[in-house]
Design an enzyme around this catalytic site. Structure first.
Site, mmCIF file in Angstrom:
data_model
loop_
_atom_site.group_PDB
_atom_site.id
_atom_site.type_symbol
_atom_site.label_atom_id
_atom_site.label_comp_id
_atom_site.label_asym_id
_atom_site.label_seq_id
_atom_site.Cartn_x
_atom_site.Cartn_y
_atom_site.Cartn_z
ATOM 1 N N GLN A 152 44.135 13.133 -26.251
ATOM 2 C CA GLN A 152 43.864 14.349 -27.016
ATOM 3 C C GLN A 152 44.339 15.624 -26.326
ATOM 4 O O GLN A 152 44.540 16.632 -26.981
ATOM 5 C CB GLN A 152 42.360 14.435 -27.322
ATOM 6 C CG GLN A 152 41.930 13.333 -28.280
ATOM 7 C CD GLN A 152 40.430 13.299 -28.509
ATOM 8 O OE1 GLN A 152 39.701 12.713 -27.722
ATOM 9 N NE2 GLN A 152 39.962 13.917 -29.560
ATOM 10 N N HIS A 168 39.746 5.293 -23.821
ATOM 11 C CA HIS A 168 39.276 6.197 -24.877
ATOM 12 C C HIS A 168 40.218 6.052 -26.073
ATOM 13 O O HIS A 168 41.093 6.894 -26.302
ATOM 14 C CB HIS A 168 39.226 7.632 -24.348
ATOM 15 C CG HIS A 168 38.398 8.581 -25.182
ATOM 16 N ND1 HIS A 168 37.339 9.300 -24.672
ATOM 17 C CD2 HIS A 168 38.465 8.917 -26.493
ATOM 18 C CE1 HIS A 168 36.802 10.055 -25.636
ATOM 19 N NE2 HIS A 168 37.472 9.839 -26.744
ATOM 20 N N ASN A 175 34.796 4.206 -24.399
ATOM 21 C CA ASN A 175 34.269 5.254 -25.257
ATOM 22 C C ASN A 175 34.152 4.755 -26.693
ATOM 23 O O ASN A 175 35.176 4.431 -27.323
ATOM 24 C CB ASN A 175 35.209 6.475 -25.246
ATOM 25 C CG ASN A 175 34.701 7.566 -26.174
ATOM 26 O OD1 ASN A 175 33.718 8.229 -25.870
ATOM 27 N ND2 ASN A 175 35.337 7.736 -27.323
ATOM 28 N N GLU A 176 32.939 4.664 -27.191
ATOM 29 C CA GLU A 176 32.676 4.387 -28.609
ATOM 30 C C GLU A 176 33.458 3.185 -29.136
ATOM 31 O O GLU A 176 33.892 3.175 -30.291
ATOM 32 C CB GLU A 176 33.018 5.612 -29.468
ATOM 33 C CG GLU A 176 32.273 6.866 -29.089
ATOM 34 C CD GLU A 176 32.624 8.060 -29.974
ATOM 35 O OE1 GLU A 176 33.624 7.984 -30.708
ATOM 36 O OE2 GLU A 176 31.893 9.049 -29.943
HETATM 37 C C1 FCB Z 1 34.217 11.384 -30.787
HETATM 38 C C2 FCB Z 1 35.382 11.007 -29.876
HETATM 39 C C3 FCB Z 1 36.100 12.183 -29.297
HETATM 40 C C4 FCB Z 1 36.278 13.310 -30.290
HETATM 41 C C5 FCB Z 1 34.955 13.636 -30.965
HETATM 42 C C6 FCB Z 1 35.015 14.774 -31.940
HETATM 43 O O1 FCB Z 1 33.930 10.345 -31.661
HETATM 44 O O2 FCB Z 1 34.926 10.221 -28.821
HETATM 45 O O3 FCB Z 1 37.333 11.729 -28.790
HETATM 46 O O4 FCB Z 1 37.255 13.007 -31.161
HETATM 47 O O5 FCB Z 1 34.463 12.499 -31.610
#
Ligand code: FCB
Length: 419
Positions: free
Chosen positions: A24, A127, A171-172
């Protein structure tokens, strides 16, 4: 909510900072997402929606690859003492099994730049983006994926172990990536297959466990150390997930829908509990389902269908309390180019974080998303999450007024609230 002129103190050693991710902010990446951004299918899809495809190509992004010192100077000026960023796997291992020492050296310099400014690095190993060779092998569907990821982890951690103490594997991965890429078909690879969704989730959980053990081995710490004891060593490893606060009327509650959704959100944490020293929580929005009587502060302006519901972070923290682990808020933020809502957003969420701490949640730090405006995945460059505004034509950085307000909180470790 009406709270007048109160001063709320946070625990001593509470960490204050912000977060970013490689794809990003860095610019000029070459991974499976950059391939997708430029694919003819994606461009045709955007044109059909009446959008300008160039807003959706990450390109040079914020050029933080070259400008990280300038970014960290601002973070320091804003009194931040922790910074979460990610390492781009495709830079470190551009070809299978071949590691790029030059790129590794650059991340070392980047971490040194943080440390020199009194900012502790929190490093995310993955990520959302993958090297192209890995994607060609089937990505996270491949049963060998956890092994590939652990090999990359070993290389990175071997190199950075003297510089970094706080690691995040994913991450997520299970809450966002698996569903957007394999169930809803919105992110690359745009699959819609519930069996793949569960397969990918399983692989991530396995990969986290393997990587956790590998990291602990490199630091010479026994992975069987229980709970908080491992936090007191020089290394702690955690998993970051996104949590939405779901509410509904009685019907869906009785049918168990809310329970299932909550279970899906915390399942990766519960399955890896013996292999996590802390939990990383990303919180942005609530989601009201049929019959919900919950009221909130209205829509999140640049991220429909998200809504602003500060108390949701409290509800989620109260649920996570049962895991008896330290918690970091690894992301929380608002896209707000006018900066009219950001200060209130941060303060209200921090009020509820503070309240959760009073009610027994072991929260160790808060990282605002994001330090600077950046490339917001499938939504492109439109949403502006930054404490710092970025002019994408000149790449000039400008600190937003709300950032100074957040900076005061970071400096004093307390929140003066009049809401
Ligand atoms: C999350 C992501 C991050 C960003 C935010 C707004 O889900 O982890 O990279 O995009 O949202």
């Amino acid at each position: 909510m009406r709270i007048m002129n109160e001063i709320l103190k946070f625990p001593e050693d509470f960490k204050w900072g912000s977060a970013t991710s490689a794809h990003q902010v860095e610019g000029n990446n070459h991974n499976d997402w950059t391939e997708w951004e430029k694919s003819s299918e994606r461009i045709a899809q955007l044109k059909k929606e009446g959008k300008d495809p160039s807003d959706f190509i990450s390109g040079k992004a914020c050029d933080s690859y070259n400008r990280y010192e300038e970014d960290f100077d601002i973070a320091q000026k804003l009194n931040q003492n922790i910074h979460r960023f990610s390492i781009e796997w495709s830079r470190i291992e551009p070809e299978e099994g071949k590691f790029d020492e030059g790129e590794m050296e650059r991340y070392k310099r980047l971490i040194d730049a943080l440390r020199e400014r009194g900012i502790e690095p929190m490093v995310t190993l993955w990520h959302f983006t993958n090297p192209i060779w890995f994607a060609e092998k089937g990505g996270w569907l491949n049963r060998k994926a956890p092994g590939y990821f652990t090999r990359y982890t070993k290389y990175v951690v071997d190199n950075l172990k003297d510089r970094v103490g706080l690691w995040i594997t994913f991450n997520e991965a299970t809450t966002v990536y698996a569903s957007l890429s394999y169930l809803k078909g919105e992110w690359p690879l745009q699959h819609k297959n519930i069996f793949e969704f569960f397969r990918v989730r399983k692989n991530f959980i396995k990969a986290h466990t393997l990587a956790y053990r590998e990291i602990k081995k490199i630091y010479g710490v026994s992975p069987t150390l229980k709970n908080d004891s491992s936090m007191s060593h020089n290394v702690a490893v955690g998993l970051v997930e996104n949590n939405v606060y779901f509410s509904s009327g009685n019907l869906l509650k009785v049918l168990g829908v809310v329970k299932i959704l909550n279970w899906l959100q915390t399942c990766a944490w519960s399955k890896t509990l013996s292999y996590s020293d802390f939990l990383g929580l990303n919180y942005y929005t609530d989601y009201k389902m049929f019959g919900s009587k919950e009221s909130d502060d209205g829509p999140a302006p640049e991220m429909p269908p998200w809504r602003i519901y500060p108390k949701g972070i409290y509800h989620r923290l109260m649920e996570l309390k049962r895991f008896k682990k330290p918690i970091y808020i690894t992301e929380n933020g608002i896209a707000d180019r006018t900066d009219q809502l950001r200060e209130k957003f941060i303060k209200e969420h921090l009020y509820w974080v503070w309240k959760a701490i009073q009610d027994g949640a072991d929260v160790r730090g808060y990282m605002y998303w994001s330090l600077l405006d950046n490339f917001e995945w499938a939504k492109g460059f439109k949403p502006r999450f930054g404490l710092i505004e970025v002019d994408y034509a000149t790449l000039e950085r400008k600190i937003r007024p709300s950032a100074y307000e957040y900076g005061k909180i970071c400096k004093t470790n307390q929140l003066k609230i009049d809401l």
